[in-house]
Write an enzyme that holds these catalytic residues in place. Sequence first.
Site, PDB file in Angstrom:
ATOM      1  N   ARG A 233       0.454  -1.034   0.249  1.00 24.53           N
ATOM      2  CA  ARG A 233      -0.050   0.047  -0.123  1.00 24.53           C
ATOM      3  C   ARG A 233       1.086   1.336  -0.084  1.00 24.53           C
ATOM      4  NH1 ARG A 233      -3.263  -2.731  -1.640  1.00 24.53           N
ATOM      5  NH2 ARG A 233      -5.483  -3.219  -0.767  1.00 24.53           N
ATOM      6  N   GLU A 262      -3.907   7.576  -5.658  1.00 19.60           N
ATOM      7  CA  GLU A 262      -4.076   6.776  -6.934  1.00 19.60           C
ATOM      8  C   GLU A 262      -5.193   7.399  -7.861  1.00 19.60           C
ATOM      9  OE1 GLU A 262      -3.656   2.739  -5.954  1.00 19.60           O
ATOM     10  OE2 GLU A 262      -1.707   2.911  -5.452  1.00 19.60           O
ATOM     11  N   HIS A 281      -0.448   0.054 -10.060  1.00 23.37           N
ATOM     12  CA  HIS A 281      -1.327  -0.649  -9.174  1.00 23.37           C
ATOM     13  C   HIS A 281      -1.878  -1.895  -9.913  1.00 23.37           C
ATOM     14  CE1 HIS A 281      -3.375  -0.615  -5.102  1.00 23.37           C
ATOM     15  NE2 HIS A 281      -3.140  -2.264  -5.478  1.00 23.37           N
TER      16      HIS A 281
END
Length: 321
Positions: A233, A262, A281
Amino acid sequence: MKKIVAWKPLPADVLSYLQQHVQVVQVDPTQHDTFVAALRDADGGIGSSVRITPSMLEGATRLKALSTISVGFDQFDVADLTRRGIVLAHTPDVLTESTADTVFALILASARRVVELADWVKAGQWQHSIGTAQFGVDVQGKTLGIVGLGRIGGAVARRAALGFNMKVLYTNRSANREAEEAYGARRVELPELLANADFVCLQVPLTSETKHMIGAAELRSMKKSAILINASRGATVDEQALIEALQNGTIHGAALDVFETEPLPADSPFLKMANVVALPHIGSATHETRHAMARNAAENLIAALEGTLATNVVNREVLVR
């Protein structure tokens, strides 16, 4: 028939499976009021990548279970769900191998400067034999430090030790005997790991304890030749401290699949750094794994609503009430 809310598009066969058991209401989570109203009238919900706050659940007295299509659950207030008696399920097993592949891709890409040099070739700059200015560093035989040796960390350790003859150091709340016996992994405290690892790989969930666990002091304690890998994370790293460490040569480089914000803002300094590999991601983003995650999350939800779910439960204390 019980009713559930789906706030993420689902594969056709997964949607069909759910519809055999419950009424499915599909909503657009960006339509906040409609989404909240649907939750208040539902027995369960399934989705991912959307923060579910306590205020969104006020009045949702029928809600018994939520199922996230992810291993991470930091989008939920787990304590609040537990207080309300709502089961939270996740998908920790099905994404292990594909995410470990992504982690090792980050290791290799950063060490061998794959992204940077691919762009260099496409820009027409490969006009003669390469020299030291294009050299990378070896991965095989180096030391990998894994912060958090759970399922994914263990899969990364297997690739490192058996595939690349790497020494594996790790930190974890408890010893991972399987990794120690099978891969020669050695459990150490974080300061020793940071001081000795050529690659530092973060594989921890985001909690109050792990937020910004890698900051300026930790970066200074790493080797100048070290590369930081983060596919856990984004907020486990103090990004401003990391940016400064990369600019100042405190560490050699970073390979990141996750960020505090993000998508990554267009003005992020990371985008201008040759010693940073930045991915959007993609940890579990393969067709096969994302489908398996959706199916697993759907099965978790139905089992939770039927009172038979025994695995993949984040807040197990709800089950014993």
